[in-house]
Write a protein that holds these residues in place. Structure first.
Motif, mmCIF file in Angstrom:
data_model
loop_
_atom_site.group_PDB
_atom_site.id
_atom_site.type_symbol
_atom_site.label_atom_id
_atom_site.label_comp_id
_atom_site.label_asym_id
_atom_site.label_seq_id
_atom_site.Cartn_x
_atom_site.Cartn_y
_atom_site.Cartn_z
ATOM 1 N N LYS A 56 0.859 -1.182 0.000
ATOM 2 C CA LYS A 56 0.000 0.000 0.000
ATOM 3 C C LYS A 56 0.890 1.224 0.000
ATOM 4 N N GLY A 57 0.434 2.289 -0.639
ATOM 5 C CA GLY A 57 1.224 3.507 -0.674
ATOM 6 C C GLY A 57 1.904 3.707 -2.016
ATOM 7 N N ASN A 58 2.908 4.571 -2.019
ATOM 8 C CA ASN A 58 3.527 4.978 -3.270
ATOM 9 C C ASN A 58 5.025 5.194 -3.088
ATOM 10 N N VAL A 59 5.823 4.594 -3.983
ATOM 11 C CA VAL A 59 7.272 4.796 -4.000
ATOM 12 C C VAL A 59 7.658 5.369 -5.353
ATOM 13 N N LYS A 60 8.245 6.550 -5.361
ATOM 14 C CA LYS A 60 8.712 7.168 -6.594
ATOM 15 C C LYS A 60 10.217 7.389 -6.507
ATOM 16 N N VAL A 61 10.921 6.997 -7.553
ATOM 17 C CA VAL A 61 12.366 7.195 -7.640
ATOM 18 C C VAL A 61 12.660 7.819 -8.992
ATOM 19 N N VAL A 62 13.414 8.906 -8.983
ATOM 20 C CA VAL A 62 13.714 9.708 -10.178
ATOM 21 C C VAL A 62 12.446 9.954 -11.010
#
Length: 241
Positions: A56-62
């Motif tokens: 659950k949730g959000n991971v953003k990289v570059v």
């Protein structure tokens, strides 16, 4: 550069590894993630390099939403990041030069460019004279420096380290940490999961302290280690009073 928003991770075996993680890492930051075994540190790195996906949730990289990646897109995404593992993951039948160059061959870089870039990163990690050596001929510290060079080879936007010194003898730790410190001074964005709290105290821009799957403290080394010591004192006093 990195943004985690209300991130949870529950493994298929029922283990809850992360609870409501919110953090960000800016370009050029040198961030240490510390905490006891089982605190969720390595899981956090695995979410960033797309080895695992958050529940659950959000991971953003570059700028890339990791959770939206298909299996086919993950190798392309990983060209933006470098990952250095605690067990090196070197190919024993290849020389130092070949181990580093292989990562560039996989993405189709031209031979002349591969040679130039491999020589560059070997120099960065202090292995210019070891190009024809095989991993088994080198110390653990030198092998880990090969892994760092391989992570740097594709000129990543972010470099992730998962316990990079845990497999090393104490006398070899210093040479690896010295390379990491030089990279930090060059402006490389780095997130390092480690148990080397002394080094984190000395050179990190930020320290994130995790326990039981949550972020307990997030601040400068001075703030985090001062608050951690205060909490230890409170815990001790609560037991003896």
């Amino acid at each position: 550069m990195i943004q985690c928003t209300h991130v949870y991770k529950r493994y298929k075996n029922g283990t809850n590894a992360l609870y409501d993680i919110n953090l960000s890492v800016d370009q050029g930051e040198f961030v240490y993630v510390i905490g006891p075994t089982g605190s969720g540190k390595s899981t956090l790195i695995k979410l960033m390099d797309a080895e695992e996906m958050c529940t659950k949730g959000n991971v953003k990289v570059v700028g890339i939403d990791v959770g939206e990646l298909s299996k086919r897109q993950i190798p392309i995404y990983r060209r933006n990041i470098g990952v250095v593992f605690q067990d090196y993951k070197l190919l024993p039948h290849l020389t130092v030069f070949e181990n580093i160059a292989y990562a560039l061959e996989v993405i189709g870089m031209k031979k002349a460019q591969i040679r130039k870039r491999t020589i560059e990163v070997m120099k960065v990690v202090g292995l210019s004279e070891k190009g024809n050596s095989f991993p088994k001929e080198l110390s653990g510290g030198q092998q880990q420096r090969i892994a760092i060079a391989r992570g740097l080879a594709m000129e990543p936007d972010v470099l992730l380290f998962d316990e990079p010194t845990s497999a090393l003898d104490p006398e070899m730790v210093g040479e690896v940490l010295a390379v990491m410190q030089e990279l930090a001074q060059s402006g490389m964005t780095m997130v390092i999961v480690t148990h080397e709290m002394g080094f984190a105290r000395e050179v990190a821009d930020r320290v994130i302290f995790m326990a039981d799957g949550v972020v307990v403290e997030d601040g400068t080394p001075e703030q985090v280690f001062e608050q951690t010591q205060e909490q230890r004192t409170k815990d001790f006093l609560s037991k003896v009073l």
